[in-house]
Design a protein around this motif. Structure first.
Motif, mmCIF file in Angstrom:
data_model
loop_
_atom_site.group_PDB
_atom_site.id
_atom_site.type_symbol
_atom_site.label_atom_id
_atom_site.label_comp_id
_atom_site.label_asym_id
_atom_site.label_seq_id
_atom_site.Cartn_x
_atom_site.Cartn_y
_atom_site.Cartn_z
ATOM 1 N N GLY A 47 62.218 -7.098 12.143
ATOM 2 C CA GLY A 47 62.403 -5.656 12.063
ATOM 3 C C GLY A 47 61.587 -5.049 10.957
ATOM 4 N N TYR A 48 61.148 -3.810 11.171
ATOM 5 C CA TYR A 48 60.384 -3.054 10.180
ATOM 6 C C TYR A 48 60.911 -1.634 10.204
ATOM 7 C CZ TYR A 48 56.313 -0.998 7.771
ATOM 8 O OH TYR A 48 55.485 -0.326 6.888
ATOM 9 N N ALA A 49 61.489 -1.188 9.089
ATOM 10 C CA ALA A 49 62.113 0.140 9.071
ATOM 11 C C ALA A 49 62.374 0.567 7.636
ATOM 12 C CB ALA A 49 63.433 0.117 9.839
ATOM 13 N N LEU A 50 62.704 1.839 7.485
ATOM 14 C CA LEU A 50 63.235 2.325 6.225
ATOM 15 C C LEU A 50 64.641 1.774 6.035
ATOM 16 C CD1 LEU A 50 62.126 6.076 6.450
ATOM 17 C CD2 LEU A 50 60.997 4.238 5.165
ATOM 18 N N ALA A 51 65.197 1.979 4.860
ATOM 19 C CA ALA A 51 66.586 1.590 4.611
ATOM 20 C C ALA A 51 67.490 2.347 5.587
ATOM 21 C CB ALA A 51 66.966 1.909 3.172
ATOM 22 N N PRO A 52 68.677 1.822 5.878
ATOM 23 C CA PRO A 52 69.588 2.510 6.805
ATOM 24 C C PRO A 52 69.723 3.989 6.452
ATOM 25 C CG PRO A 52 70.478 0.374 6.247
ATOM 26 C CD PRO A 52 69.259 0.564 5.373
#
Length: 361
Positions: A47-52
């Motif tokens: 996964g690659y994303a900003l923080a929740p």
């Protein structure tokens, strides 16, 4: 194994077990459910994303990080995105990272376009540079269409548009996907499709200015839910429905790239395109003591009144159709939030809901 022509079939564990999958936006509401579903089928998920995006959030409560390679990063950072993708060596890429709120897009139009448009450009450029990807599903929104308040549903060939920055940015993301697919991915070995769905409901969504999250927050705190547009009609569906569509679409891209590399609608049956008031009534029936206050706001930004998708293509060609009707979707959503309020093990409970969805075969 389910019949490949069954429109209510589930994604195939035999396809996903051991397959390397890269998800952008895996810390969000839809991304967390998608990651959990893929993990449960044995996929190797990165996964690659900003923080929740909220506190609380599904990603943390369901411990989605357990069983995947969890990376924090911004799709606006091409170098970091490419590095993360190269490390994962994915066969399938599912692009869900987005600024997904209409009202926030009025407050933050530059950030909305940067994430939703250039984020899509960066994602597809990273795919091109890294190589080896067999299938890409770019998730946009039902709001990508130029909304003329028609009483019939929008088909995949209808004009892109959008009144507000969010909706318009999703139309732009569709145009970007189409242009880059034709410019760089013809005969490349990488099949690219886009998926359009909206107004999903389900446990674990705490986004601002969304009907069911607002309802669950209010009901849990014994406050009256304030409803601003009771007459607005939307294509409501449980989050599992479009996620199943994305996975079935990815399977189809792997099997027959040329036939499925295009845009696809995933929406509910016509009978489940219902008003806000009707959905609120269903939610109230699932939560004893719930109260509602209808308060149309003064000076609110423009929002579409009527929006519906025509999903004939997905019904006949994938095929795909919803499994849960609206009443079931609202009830399952309320059950999730009640379990959360009771401090249940939410990873276990979330997996139980996925199993219940699959037990209908």
């Amino acid at each position: 194994m389910s019949d490949v022509r069954d429109p209510q079939r589930l994604p195939s564990s035999s396809v996903w077990a051991g397959r390397r999958v890269f998800i952008t936006g895996h810390t969000g509401f839809k991304g967390s459910w998608l990651a959990l579903w893929l993990i449960s089928m044995g996929a190797e998920v990165s996964g690659y994303a900003l923080a929740p995006p909220s506190e609380p959030n599904l990603f943390t409560l369901a411990n989605v990080a357990h069983g995947l390679a969890h990376g924090i990063g911004d799709v606006c950072d091409l170098a970091a995105l490419q590095e993360s993708m190269a490390k994962a060596k994915p066969e399938v890429v599912l692009h869900l990272a987005a600024q997904s709120l209409v009202r926030r897009s009025y407050r933050e139009p530059v950030e909305t376009y940067a994430t939703n448009v250039m984020g899509t450009v960066h994602l597809l450029e990273a795919v091109r540079r890294v190589g080896g990807v067999r299938a890409v599903v770019v998730v946009t929104s039902d709001k990508c269409y130029e909304n003329r308040e028609w009483i019939w549903g929008y088909r995949e060939g209808d004009a892109m548009g959008g009144y507000d920055p969010y909706s318009n940015s999703k139309g732009c993301a569709e145009l970007v996907t189409s242009a880059l697919r034709r410019s760089f991915f013809t005969d490349s070995g990488t099949a690219i499709a886009s998926a359009r769905a909206g107004n999903v409901i389900g446990g674990g969504d705490w986004a601002e200015d969304r009907l069911l999250p607002d309802a669950m927050r209010a009901f849990s705190a014994a406050r009256a839910l304030e409803v601003r547009s009771p007459g607005a009609i939307r294509p409501w569906q449980h989050v599992f429905e479009p996620l199943r569509g994305y996975l079935l679409l990815a399977e189809a891209l792997i099997e027959d790239p040329a036939a499925f590399s295009e845009g696809w609608n995933f929406g509910p049956e016509d009978a489940d395109c219902r008003s806000v008031r009707e959905v609120v009534d269903l939610a109230v029936s699932c939560w004893p003591g719930a109260q509602v206050d209808y308060k149309p706001p003064v000076g609110a930004p423009h929002e579409a009144h009527f929006l519906k998708l025509d999903c004939t293509k997905a019904h006949h060609r994938l095929p795909w159709q919803p499994r849960w009707r609206l009443a079931e979707a609202v009830a399952r959503t309320a059950q999730w939030y009640r379990a959360c309020a009771e401090q249940r093990d939410m990873r276990a409970f979330s997996l139980e809901q996925l199993a219940a969805y699959g037990s209908l075969a």
